[in-house]
Design a protein around this motif. Sequence first.
Motif, PDB file in Angstrom:
ATOM      1  N   LEU A   7       6.105 -22.911 -19.089  1.00  0.00           N
ATOM      2  CA  LEU A   7       5.934 -23.995 -18.121  1.00  0.00           C
ATOM      3  C   LEU A   7       4.944 -25.054 -18.583  1.00  0.00           C
ATOM      4  O   LEU A   7       4.554 -25.918 -17.808  1.00  0.00           O
ATOM      5  CB  LEU A   7       5.468 -23.409 -16.778  1.00  0.00           C
ATOM      6  N   SER A   8       4.542 -24.987 -19.859  1.00  0.00           N
ATOM      7  CA  SER A   8       3.533 -25.901 -20.385  1.00  0.00           C
ATOM      8  C   SER A   8       4.146 -26.945 -21.298  1.00  0.00           C
ATOM      9  O   SER A   8       5.127 -26.688 -22.004  1.00  0.00           O
ATOM     10  CB  SER A   8       2.466 -25.131 -21.173  1.00  0.00           C
ATOM     11  N   THR A  58      -0.827 -29.497 -19.998  1.00  0.00           N
ATOM     12  CA  THR A  58      -0.753 -28.760 -18.740  1.00  0.00           C
ATOM     13  C   THR A  58      -2.097 -28.065 -18.542  1.00  0.00           C
ATOM     14  O   THR A  58      -2.518 -27.269 -19.377  1.00  0.00           O
ATOM     15  CB  THR A  58       0.377 -27.714 -18.796  1.00  0.00           C
ATOM     16  N   LEU A 114       4.461 -23.634  -6.649  1.00  0.00           N
ATOM     17  CA  LEU A 114       4.776 -24.610  -7.688  1.00  0.00           C
ATOM     18  C   LEU A 114       5.776 -25.620  -7.139  1.00  0.00           C
ATOM     19  O   LEU A 114       6.866 -25.248  -6.682  1.00  0.00           O
ATOM     20  CB  LEU A 114       5.353 -23.902  -8.921  1.00  0.00           C
ATOM     21  N   ASP A 120       8.575 -34.288 -14.702  1.00  0.00           N
ATOM     22  CA  ASP A 120       8.313 -33.915 -16.091  1.00  0.00           C
ATOM     23  C   ASP A 120       9.363 -34.470 -17.049  1.00  0.00           C
ATOM     24  O   ASP A 120       9.142 -34.494 -18.266  1.00  0.00           O
ATOM     25  CB  ASP A 120       8.204 -32.396 -16.243  1.00  0.00           C
ATOM     26  N   GLY A 153       0.558 -25.825  -7.864  1.00  0.00           N
ATOM     27  CA  GLY A 153       0.859 -26.566  -9.075  1.00  0.00           C
ATOM     28  C   GLY A 153       1.954 -27.586  -8.840  1.00  0.00           C
ATOM     29  O   GLY A 153       2.734 -27.480  -7.887  1.00  0.00           O
ATOM     30  N   ASP A 155       4.631 -30.615 -11.163  1.00  0.00           N
ATOM     31  CA  ASP A 155       5.093 -31.114 -12.464  1.00  0.00           C
ATOM     32  C   ASP A 155       4.987 -32.632 -12.557  1.00  0.00           C
ATOM     33  O   ASP A 155       5.736 -33.268 -13.306  1.00  0.00           O
ATOM     34  CB  ASP A 155       6.532 -30.665 -12.734  1.00  0.00           C
ATOM     35  N   LEU A 184       2.993 -29.519 -14.992  1.00  0.00           N
ATOM     36  CA  LEU A 184       3.861 -28.377 -15.290  1.00  0.00           C
ATOM     37  C   LEU A 184       5.206 -28.870 -15.830  1.00  0.00           C
ATOM     38  O   LEU A 184       5.529 -30.063 -15.771  1.00  0.00           O
ATOM     39  CB  LEU A 184       4.059 -27.524 -14.036  1.00  0.00           C
ATOM     40  N   LEU A 187      10.126 -26.305 -14.267  1.00  0.00           N
ATOM     41  CA  LEU A 187      10.155 -25.577 -12.997  1.00  0.00           C
ATOM     42  C   LEU A 187      11.572 -25.373 -12.477  1.00  0.00           C
ATOM     43  O   LEU A 187      11.821 -24.444 -11.694  1.00  0.00           O
ATOM     44  CB  LEU A 187       9.307 -26.304 -11.948  1.00  0.00           C
ATOM     45  N   ALA A 199      -1.508 -18.370 -15.649  1.00  0.00           N
ATOM     46  CA  ALA A 199      -2.100 -19.659 -16.023  1.00  0.00           C
ATOM     47  C   ALA A 199      -3.596 -19.534 -16.262  1.00  0.00           C
ATOM     48  O   ALA A 199      -4.384 -20.320 -15.754  1.00  0.00           O
ATOM     49  CB  ALA A 199      -1.832 -20.696 -14.939  1.00  0.00           C
ATOM     50  N   ALA A 214       0.715 -22.098 -19.304  1.00  0.00           N
ATOM     51  CA  ALA A 214       1.329 -21.625 -18.063  1.00  0.00           C
ATOM     52  C   ALA A 214       2.718 -21.081 -18.374  1.00  0.00           C
ATOM     53  O   ALA A 214       3.488 -21.698 -19.118  1.00  0.00           O
ATOM     54  CB  ALA A 214       1.420 -22.759 -17.058  1.00  0.00           C
TER      55      ALA A 214
END
Length: 219
Positions: A7-8, A58, A114, A120, A153, A155, A184, A187, A199, A214
């Motif tokens: 997720l990073s 991230t 999240l 993103d 979190g 994105d 992020l 997702l 994380a 993450a």
Amino acid sequence: MSHIVDLSHLIEAGMVTYPGLPGPVISDHLSRAASRDRYPVGTEFQIGAVTLIANTGTYLDTPFHRYPEGVDLSGIDLDRLADVPGVVIDATGAGRAVGPELFDGIDVTGRAVLIHTGWDRHWRTTEYGAAEHPFVTAALVDWLIGQRPALVGIDSVNIDDMADMTRPAHTGLLGAGIPVVEHLHNLHELLNRDFRFHAAPVPIAGMGSFPIRAYAVTR
């Protein structure tokens, strides 16, 4: 069978995470070529060096990021950051302002919440840091504080509207001891899936934010 979802965002030399903040400088402290003078033939090493601001890629915000008396990276409770049950909220059709109406009937207590906005997709473009980015509303912040999630979190480039310099989301969530993860990625891969979120940052005393790796482990 379990599956790991990264997720990073990738951190690269010179990249921009947040408009106006400098990118990282990545170099050799000891190059492989230079190490050959120190070790026998056939043995070499590289020791890297990196100079970056805490808000790169991230990253995690702890209460110390907003409050001088808040817990910092070295004191944040790992129970909030490692192997935490997670839930993804699909906010891709909600417009810029993400409010509590998307959370009706969803249990977030003790979970990593999240928020998937799809922003993103603009990463490493000028659009990513544009004023039209998604953010969470003050009403949602109040609702989340009442529900006591492990962390929150998103994105997007900022969990707050960048035009609002009072930063209500950072102020409210971090003031309630709820860490924030920003920037992020991926997702969408967790929608409607059961997963555990991870994380954890490097435990640096006297700092409130730092990049994280993450990831989620689905089941």
